[in-house]
Design an enzyme around this catalytic site. Structure first.
Site, PDB file in Angstrom:
ATOM      1  N   CYS A   1      22.734 -17.464  33.344  1.00 50.43           N
ATOM      2  CA  CYS A   1      23.876 -18.237  33.856  1.00 50.43           C
ATOM      3  C   CYS A   1      24.026 -18.099  35.369  1.00 50.43           C
ATOM      4  O   CYS A   1      24.356 -19.056  36.057  1.00 50.43           O
ATOM      5  CB  CYS A   1      25.155 -17.782  33.168  1.00 50.43           C
ATOM      6  SG  CYS A   1      25.505 -16.035  33.419  1.00 50.43           S
TER       7      CYS A   1
ATOM      8  N   GLN B   1      20.790 -23.382  29.646  1.00 53.54           N
ATOM      9  CA  GLN B   1      20.083 -22.122  29.885  1.00 53.54           C
ATOM     10  C   GLN B   1      19.351 -21.618  28.654  1.00 53.54           C
ATOM     11  O   GLN B   1      18.485 -20.741  28.752  1.00 53.54           O
ATOM     12  CB  GLN B   1      21.056 -21.059  30.404  1.00 53.54           C
ATOM     13  CG  GLN B   1      22.091 -20.590  29.401  1.00 53.54           C
ATOM     14  CD  GLN B   1      23.151 -19.690  30.035  1.00 53.54           C
ATOM     15  OE1 GLN B   1      24.038 -20.150  30.746  1.00 53.54           O
ATOM     16  NE2 GLN B   1      23.038 -18.394  29.783  1.00 53.54           N
TER      17      GLN B   1
ATOM     18  N   ASN C   1      29.479 -26.114  32.788  1.00 53.90           N
ATOM     19  CA  ASN C   1      28.813 -24.988  32.146  1.00 53.90           C
ATOM     20  C   ASN C   1      27.306 -25.274  32.082  1.00 53.90           C
ATOM     21  O   ASN C   1      26.871 -26.369  32.447  1.00 53.90           O
ATOM     22  CB  ASN C   1      29.413 -24.790  30.736  1.00 53.90           C
ATOM     23  CG  ASN C   1      29.197 -23.374  30.218  1.00 53.90           C
ATOM     24  OD1 ASN C   1      28.484 -22.570  30.822  1.00 53.90           O
ATOM     25  ND2 ASN C   1      29.804 -23.072  29.081  1.00 53.90           N
TER      26      ASN C   1
ATOM     27  N   HIS D   1      30.124 -14.314  32.829  1.00 54.62           N
ATOM     28  CA  HIS D   1      29.464 -15.621  32.780  1.00 54.62           C
ATOM     29  C   HIS D   1      29.658 -16.348  34.103  1.00 54.62           C
ATOM     30  O   HIS D   1      30.756 -16.389  34.639  1.00 54.62           O
ATOM     31  CB  HIS D   1      30.062 -16.432  31.622  1.00 54.62           C
ATOM     32  CG  HIS D   1      29.323 -17.702  31.341  1.00 54.62           C
ATOM     33  ND1 HIS D   1      27.947 -17.753  31.207  1.00 54.62           N
ATOM     34  CD2 HIS D   1      29.760 -18.977  31.159  1.00 54.62           C
ATOM     35  CE1 HIS D   1      27.583 -19.001  30.978  1.00 54.62           C
ATOM     36  NE2 HIS D   1      28.662 -19.761  30.942  1.00 54.62           N
TER      37      HIS D   1
END
Ligand SMILES: *[C@@H]1O[C@H](CO)[C@@H](O)[C@H](O)[C@H]1NC(C)=O
Ligand SMILES: *[C@@H]1O[C@H](CO)[C@@H](O)[C@H](O)[C@H]1NC(C)=O
Length: 333
Positions: free
Chosen positions: A142, A136, A300, A280
């Site tokens: 996110c 990102q 992630n 997140h």
């Protein structure tokens, strides 16, 4: 992105206090290597401050990993692209995925099938449900990566095709449902939008890590969804059932910890984590156990050099650590 502004303030206040004699010469080579690996360039004044912050993070890493070798932690930390950031700067990078307009969006509650024996380990990656790790960058998007990640899996299940979907499209085009591009957004709102308008591929609408104007061709819409299912909030048992029977699941976590910022390997557990203050968005792609300790396999969106090739194993069945089961959802395709 507020980072550059914020950094600017620090430089002015800190540069005066910093002289190069404060640095540990033993670390000179490691500093050069780290800067070159992460392609970091600073002007002269900034460089001193960054070196100071970086040395502080190096000390944190050494201390944590020493404690790990003595059995005090279940995970290691290491220097990554965030190695020159103070914890406060890192917090600014995380976006509030905290738009809690969940009530406004009609969603159903997931119920696990009765009397079903769940497998002891699940990993959707080798089954073709998961695209490669994305990055990102310095943008609080996110939420968009968590949205595309879970939809990519469900589209694969439906069509047998793994198509990387566009975060930038969601950032630029879904403002009307309350999302705010690099300044945060919500996965639920993302699905509300996709249900109405569909979503384009990554290829036709590439990621820029900046807020932009919405421009896309209707012919580039490659996927859509019919609705959203929410996992009963806080239930890791239901989250496991969903991960085992549906595919990768989108979740929110409390990631505002230096331990998470510099996570490297092992099972992440943070006793100071909140189960309600989620900041997140991530993707749960499976679960397993290591030395009898259960963990979630989490994708992630901080690139492949963060964590364990872009992934983190997070503690499972330890009182919903970091809120991983607090706000988990998936789209119906
Ligand atoms: C999609 O999910 C169903 C039900 O879980 C499963 O039977 C089917 O094999 C899956 N399809 C693919 C392509 O994995
Ligand atoms: C978006 O559109 C506006 C108005 O046409 C223009 O002024 C602006 O520069 C555009 N922004 C970007 C990032 O292209």
């Amino acid at each position: 992105m507020k980072l550059s502004l914020f950094v600017g303030c620090c430089i002015i206040s800190m540069a005066a206090l910093t002289t190069s004699s404060m640095f540990d010469p033993v670390l000179d080579e490691a500093w050069l290597g780290w800067k070159s690996f992460h392609r970091k360039q600073y002007n002269e004044r900034n460089a001193n401050y960054r070196r100071m912050v970086w040395e502080d993070n190096m000390k944190y890493v050494a201390k944590h990993n020493l404690e790990h070798s003595m059995g005090k932690h279940t995970f290691t930390v290491g220097m990554n692209q965030f190695g020159d950031l103070t914890f406060d700067e890192f917090r600014h990078l995380l976006s509030a995925s905290s738009i809690n307009d969940a009530e406004k969006i009609s969603s159903k509650v997931f119920t696990a099938q009765q009397n079903i024996q769940l497998p002891s380990t699940v990993d959707w990656r080798p089954k073709g449900y998961v695209t490669s790790v994305k990055d990102q960058g310095q943008c609080g998007s996110c939420w968009a990566f968590s949205t595309t990640g879970v939809l990519e899996g469900q589209v694969f299940n439906k069509t047998g095709k793994l198509i990387s979907l566009s975060e930038q499209y969601l950032m630029d085009c879904s403002r009307a449902v309350g999302n705010a591009g690099c300044k945060g957004g919500s996965v639920l709102a993302g699905f509300l939008f996709i249900k109405e308008k569909g979503i384009t591929s990554e290829q036709s609408y590439p990621y820029t890590a900046k807020d932009g104007n919405c421009t896309f061709n209707q012919n580039d819409i490659v996927a859509t969804c019919k609705g959203v299912q929410q996992i009963p909030s806080g239930s890791e048992v239901d989250l496991a059932a969903a991960v085992a029977t549906v595919g990768p699941i989108s979740a929110g976590i409390d990631a505002e910890h230096r331990s998470f910022m510099l996570y490297k390997s092992g099972i992440f557990y943070e006793p100071r984590c909140s189960t309600t203050k989620l900041d997140h968005g991530i993707l749960v792609v499976g679960y397993g156990t290591e030395n009898q300790k259960p963990f979630w396999i989490v994708k992630n969106s901080w690139g492949a050099s963060w964590g364990n090739r872009g992934y983190v194993h997070m503690a499972k069945d330890l009182d919903n650590n970091c809120g991983i089961a607090s706000n988990a959802v998936y789209p119906e395709v």
